[in-house]
Design an enzyme around this catalytic site. Structure first.
Site: not given
Ligand code: ADP
Ligand code: ZN
Length: 231
Positions: A160, A171, A88, A13, A127
């Protein structure tokens, strides 16, 4: 153009969103990046969100929705954006529909990125990300030209903290339970396209996806035009 990128962690993404945003001149809004910036900046929001990110759990909807609402209210988002990592959950998706409706607009398209789970594990554990500008890299597929240094801003390229096999399992489970229902949610609205993102990332794959997005948006607007003229 108002776009959402949907997909499990590790489906690319962030990488896709960065490149689509650059090609289409749209602001790229990554909720993960905004949370991480708040955590490193030591803000109140960052303090509240940190433990969820560390554990690979979702930040509560209320906090996340408030944060996105503030971001979308900024003037650069008026004519379009690409959302990466939001919504999400179903309540987040409903809140987004509501926010846009209040401004008299709606989402144009939701892109559902698909990658088999074995490949997700391989990608995530390889990553890397620029700690300054957020540009994603991958040790195997597209490393920075100079090890540890961002091609774009010369910031430090790091792994990360939540990219471990253990956090990834959490996740992925969260994705299946809370995020996967959004596929049906947007299918029912007729605005979802699936895209197999298991190939190597390249400008060609970005251009190919953008073509598909434009074609789908055009066919949606045609069918609603015809529908609107029936009576
Ligand atoms: P990935 O898609 O690889 O899990 P992201 O950078 O999108 O990584 O998200 C990292 C973390 O940020 C998630 O595991 C969550 O804790 C938080 N997060 C990101 N977007 C949301 C969301 N829309 N709702 C709730 N938590 C979120
Ligand atoms: Zn950078």
């Amino acid at each position: 153009m108002k776009l959402v990128l949907l997909g499990a962690p590790g489906t690319g993404k962030g990488t896709m969103a960065t490149d689509i945003a650059k090609s289409l001149l749209l602001p790229h809004i990554s909720t993960g990046d905004i949370f991480r910036a708040n955590i490193s900046g030591g803000t109140e929001l960052g303090t509240k969100a940190k433990r969820y990110l560390d554990e690979g759990k979702l930040v509560p909807d209320e906090l996340t929705i408030g944060m996105v609402k503030d971001r979308l209210a900024q003037s650069d988002c008026k004519d379009g954006f690409i959302l990466d990592g939001f919504p999400r959950t179903v309540p987040q998706a409903k809140a987004l529909d509501e926010m846009l409706l209040q401004g008299g607009s709606k989402l144009d398209l939701v892109i559902n990125l698909q990658v088999p789970e074995e490949l997700i594990f391989k990608r995530i554990t390889n990553r890397l990300v620029c700690s300054s500008c957020g540009k994603p890299y991958n040790k195997l597929e597209f490393p920075p030209a100079k090890e540890g240094v961002c091609d774009f801003c010369a910031g430090e390229v790091i792994q990360r903290q939540d990219d471990t096999a253990e956090t990834l399992r959490t996740r992925l489970d969260t994705y299946h339970e809370l995020t996967a229902p959004l596929v049906t949610y947007y299918q029912q609205q007729g605005i979802l396209i699936d895209y197999d993102n298991s190939g190597k990332h390249s400008q060609e794959s970005v251009d190919n996806l953008i073509e598909k997005v434009k074609a789908k948006i055009e066919s949606i607007s045609k069918s609603s035009y015809v529908g609107g003229n029936e009576n």
